[in-house]
Design an enzyme around this catalytic site. Structure first.
Site, PDB file in Angstrom:
ATOM      1  N   SER A 134       0.834  -1.307  -0.007  1.00 40.39           N
ATOM      2  CA  SER A 134      -0.188   0.124   0.241  1.00 40.39           C
ATOM      3  C   SER A 134       0.883   1.182  -0.052  1.00 40.39           C
ATOM      4  CB  SER A 134      -0.814   0.089   1.247  1.00 40.39           C
ATOM      5  OG  SER A 134      -1.605   1.385   1.331  1.00 40.39           O
ATOM      6  N   TYR A 147      -1.252  -0.435  10.424  1.00 37.14           N
ATOM      7  CA  TYR A 147      -1.225  -0.886   8.898  1.00 37.14           C
ATOM      8  C   TYR A 147      -0.077  -0.319   8.192  1.00 37.14           C
ATOM      9  CZ  TYR A 147      -3.367  -1.245   4.132  1.00 37.14           C
ATOM     10  OH  TYR A 147      -3.770  -1.437   2.994  1.00 37.14           O
ATOM     11  N   ALA A 149       2.579   0.390   9.247  1.00 33.45           N
ATOM     12  CA  ALA A 149       3.819  -0.459   9.444  1.00 33.45           C
ATOM     13  C   ALA A 149       3.809  -1.786   8.999  1.00 33.45           C
ATOM     14  CB  ALA A 149       3.697  -0.692  11.068  1.00 33.45           C
ATOM     15  N   LYS A 151       2.435  -2.821   6.170  1.00 30.56           N
ATOM     16  CA  LYS A 151       2.595  -2.765   4.791  1.00 30.56           C
ATOM     17  C   LYS A 151       4.258  -2.325   4.265  1.00 30.56           C
ATOM     18  CE  LYS A 151      -1.279  -3.898   2.967  1.00 30.56           C
ATOM     19  NZ  LYS A 151      -1.761  -4.901   2.305  1.00 30.56           N
TER      20      LYS A 151
END
Ligand code: NAD
Length: 242
Positions: A134, A147, A149, A151
């Site tokens: 992402s 999230y 972290a 990704k």
């Protein structure tokens, strides 16, 4: 056809980007196996790709090897692996708790690691892995701290693995979607206001479609990208330029 005689495994293929990727791979000749928590969605995609579906939780690291082994026993070598399953809920970091951290990291990072670890033994020399990260993992996203972290971990995992498996000509790349019109984005705000605001901030003035992201995944999975490994490709309409 770019994927004639290729067996592809797509996690998260029941919905959104994973579903669009499974459809695109199948249109281009691949035999597609879908792994997803959502059994009905996975079966629905599989019926359109004339492929097969398995319902497991990719963060259940004990369940993953058996599912991958069954796929390889049924279909043979896995030529393409797309790790697309992911999950998040937007909230301020200070409001999150350890159960939430474990869930977010468990699905987005550990799930990707577990599926890749299980699949690599069945992947022949010259095959391809595409991990869906992402832009949150490249530039950070407020309300998505854990999230981001996870990704960022997917991106680092992809690069390190790309170095390790390069001697077998296995390529590993990551696609980093920006805001994409899927149920995932809708789960953050079903009023549509967030999506509108994000589209306004995007230089190309719209959200990505699942097909936009699937096209980048299929390119990186194909022989057209045969000299590309360890790279991250953002599909964000220019929202991030890194
Ligand atoms: P989506 O919700 O439409 O699809 C995600 C799929 O993953 C669903 O089918 C879901 O059932 C599956 N899944 C979730 N947890 C799972 C688990 N534990 N085990 C197995 N399957 C599981 O979302 P999407 O937008 O298509 O997301 C696909 C990927 O793209 C995700 O990795 C997401 O983080 C990433 N992404 C999405 C956006 C966006 O704006 N939509 C932006 C950046 C990155």
């Amino acid at each position: 056809m770019r994927f004639s005689d290729v067996n592809a495994v797509v996690t998260g293929g029941a919905s959104g980007i994973g579903r669009a990727t499974a459809l695109a791979l199948a249109r281009d000749g691949a035999r597609v196996s879908i792994i997803d928590l959502d059994a009905d969605g996975a079966i629905s995609t599989a019926s359109e790709t004339r492929g097969e579906a398995r319902s497991i939780d990719i963060s259940d690291v004990d369940a993953v090897p058996g599912a991958i082994r069954e796929i390889a026993e049924e279909l043979g070598d896995i030529g393409v692996l797309v790790n697309c399953a992911g999950w998040d809920r937007a909230q301020a970091f200070t409001k999150t708790d350890p159960d939430f951290w474990h869930k977010v990291v468990g699905i987005n990072l550990i799930g990707t690691i577990a599926v890749t670890h299980a699949a690599l033994g069945y992947m022949p020399d010259g095959s391809a892995i595409v991990n869906v990260a992402s832009d949150a993992g490249r530039v950070g996203s407020s309300g998505e701290v854990v999230y981001s972290a996870a990704k960022g971990g997917v991106i680092a995992f992809s690069k390190a693995l790309a170095r390790e498996v390069a001697r077998r000509r296995i390529r590993v790349n990551a696609v980093a979607p920006g805001p994409t019109d899927t149920p995932f984005l809708e789960s953050f705000d079903d009023s549509g206001q967030l999506a509108e605001a994000m589209a306004r901030q995007t230089p190309l003035r719209r959200l990505a479609t699942p097909g936009d992201v699937a096209a980048a995944i299929c390119f990186l999975a194909s022989d057209e990208a045969s000299h590309i490994t360890g790279q991250v490709l953002s599909v964000s309409g220019g929202l991030t330029m890194v």
